[in-house]
Write a protein that holds these residues in place. Structure first.
Motif, PDB file in Angstrom:
ATOM      1  N   ARG A  23       3.323   1.309  -2.215  1.00 46.39           N
ATOM      2  CA  ARG A  23       3.324   0.216  -1.246  1.00 46.39           C
ATOM      3  C   ARG A  23       4.752   0.002  -0.767  1.00 46.39           C
ATOM      4  N   ASP A  65       7.265  -0.881  -4.043  1.00 47.34           N
ATOM      5  CA  ASP A  65       6.910  -1.828  -5.105  1.00 47.34           C
ATOM      6  C   ASP A  65       6.049  -1.082  -6.126  1.00 47.34           C
ATOM      7  N   HIS A  66       6.671  -0.675  -7.222  1.00 51.54           N
ATOM      8  CA  HIS A  66       5.966   0.127  -8.225  1.00 51.54           C
ATOM      9  C   HIS A  66       4.992  -0.700  -9.056  1.00 51.54           C
ATOM     10  N   ASP A  67       5.227  -1.990  -9.148  1.00 46.90           N
ATOM     11  CA  ASP A  67       4.366  -2.844  -9.963  1.00 46.90           C
ATOM     12  C   ASP A  67       3.079  -3.231  -9.238  1.00 46.90           C
ATOM     13  N   ASN A  68       3.097  -3.150  -7.927  1.00 48.20           N
ATOM     14  CA  ASN A  68       1.941  -3.558  -7.127  1.00 48.20           C
ATOM     15  C   ASN A  68       1.635  -2.487  -6.085  1.00 48.20           C
ATOM     16  N   ASN A  85       7.741   8.421  -5.219  1.00 49.93           N
ATOM     17  CA  ASN A  85       7.917   7.241  -6.054  1.00 49.93           C
ATOM     18  C   ASN A  85       9.319   7.122  -6.640  1.00 49.93           C
ATOM     19  N   ASP A 135       3.764  -2.162   4.285  1.00 55.34           N
ATOM     20  CA  ASP A 135       3.840  -3.622   4.396  1.00 55.34           C
ATOM     21  C   ASP A 135       5.211  -4.063   4.887  1.00 55.34           C
ATOM     22  N   THR A 156       0.568   7.795  -6.913  1.00 57.00           N
ATOM     23  CA  THR A 156       1.489   6.998  -7.713  1.00 57.00           C
ATOM     24  C   THR A 156       1.894   7.798  -8.946  1.00 57.00           C
ATOM     25  N   VAL A 205       7.668  -1.907   0.783  1.00 51.79           N
ATOM     26  CA  VAL A 205       8.023  -3.319   0.950  1.00 51.79           C
ATOM     27  C   VAL A 205       9.452  -3.495   1.465  1.00 51.79           C
ATOM     28  N   GLU A 217      13.762   4.236  -2.887  1.00 53.63           N
ATOM     29  CA  GLU A 217      13.860   2.788  -2.749  1.00 53.63           C
ATOM     30  C   GLU A 217      12.902   2.309  -1.665  1.00 53.63           C
TER      31      GLU A 217
END
Length: 348
Positions: A111, A92-95, A86, A155, A34, A113, A89
């Motif tokens: 992750r 999910d950078h926050d999770n 990172n 995911d 990350t 998404v 597109e």
């Protein structure tokens, strides 16, 4: 003008200055997947300027050591893959997610998404800046799509090959822009092809070829057993290597020094081999003659005309003075063998 025999090159990374990044913290963890912005020691408003200055130092060292092909040292990256992975597109950078590292340790990873897409160029400024810093041939590296798929928590796709192919499409867009920006060589880093050889045999070459589809410039793929910092012992044979003979990439970058690779495994290859001959696990600077012996051991299996001399892997974790010393010894070793080959040819 004929190409120089046994040209010398960096693989990718070069030591970042301590004033730029927390090297101690970096060395005590798995290479971040990350963003890990907390590792930078410079205020965000000055970070790009500081990275520019550190890049100039890396280029200066490589040129002073005598390299024919230089890189930007990957100075702007926390790790070889995190910056590009990172910037896409579909993440999910926050999770962030979690996945086992190459060493089996759970680590934070991107992750997925949504569909993986590249919305903007990521490294083209890097290439343009590097081109301004050097008149020599320049190489830039990008993380491989197969590897990025193995370093993510999926995911969305529920299909590793489909995920890897979309990563490959993003890498393909980036590679085309990198050549347009002035790169002479673009290297795709794919360590997980060695770490996950069964998956690599199933779809690795297909994914790699998607990444270089329609690309006319010189492309390379880098395989390794892992950073010397974490991999103290290494196998003598790659579990996935000769399969790349069928790929569209022109060059294959491998390591032979620390692993004491069985050189006969290279015989089936007809591509250019970026030959790793500098042991990054050895804290001492090898003598030019020691490195020259490693080059000579390969000549019965790969002709000198198809060899680029390089370190085993990126030099990110070495002290800067050791990295420079090893590059300088490598350049001298290449000259020793080059002189021998030229003299032998003239004597015939």
């Amino acid at each position: 003008m004929a190409e120089r025999l046994l040209p010398t090159s960096a693989v990718g990374s070069y030591p970042q200055p301590d004033w730029l990044i927390d090297r101690t913290a970096l060395s005590k963890q798995t290479p971040p997947r990350t963003k890990a912005q907390e590792l930078w020691r410079v205020d965000p408003q000055w970070l790009e300027q500081a990275q520019d200055d550190a890049t100039r130092l890396a280029v200066y060292d490589q040129e002073k050591a005598g390299l024919d092909i230089v890189t930007d040292g990957e100075i702007r990256r926390v790790s070889y893959s995190s910056r590009f992975a990172n910037a896409l597109e579909g993440i999910d950078h926050d999770n962030p997610g979690s996945r086992a590292s190459r060493g089996g340790i759970p680590v934070s990873v991107p992750r997925v998404v949504g569909p993986i897409r590249r919305s903007h160029p990521v490294e083209t400024r890097d290439v343009k800046f590097l081109r301004e810093c050097s008149t020599r041939k320049i190489k830039i590296t990008v993380p491989g799509p197969f590897t990025m798929a193995q370093q993510a928590q999926d995911d969305f796709y529920n299909d590793e090959e489909a995920l890897a192919l979309d990563y490959a499409a993003a890498v393909n867009d980036e590679i085309k822009d990198l050549f347009a920006a002035g790169a002479d060589v673009v290297q795709i880093d794919e360590p997980y092809m060695q770490a996950q050889p069964d998956k690599a045999r199933r779809f690795g070459v297909r994914v790699l070829d998607r990444a270089v589809a329609g690309v006319s410039g010189a492309t390379a793929v880098h395989l390794c057993f892992g950073y010397a910092l974490t991999m103290k012992t290494k196998a003598r044979v790659y579990d996935f290597l000769t399969e790349l003979e069928a790929s569209a990439v022109r060059q294959i970058s491998i390591e032979t020094a620390q692993s004491d690779l069985e050189r006969s495994t290279l015989k089936p290859l007809t591509k250019t081999v970026i030959l790793g001959v500098v042991d990054l696990n050895d804290p001492a600077v090898e003598s030019p003659e020691v490195i020259a012996k490693r080059i000579r051991r390969t000549l019965p299996y790969v002709p000198a005309e198809r060899i680029v001399v390089a370190p085993d892997c990126g030099m990110k974790y070495l002290p800067r003075h050791i990295a420079f010393g090893k590059l300088r010894a490598m350049v001298q070793a290449a000259e020793i063998v080059r002189t021998e080959l030229t003299g032998a040819a003239e004597g015939r």
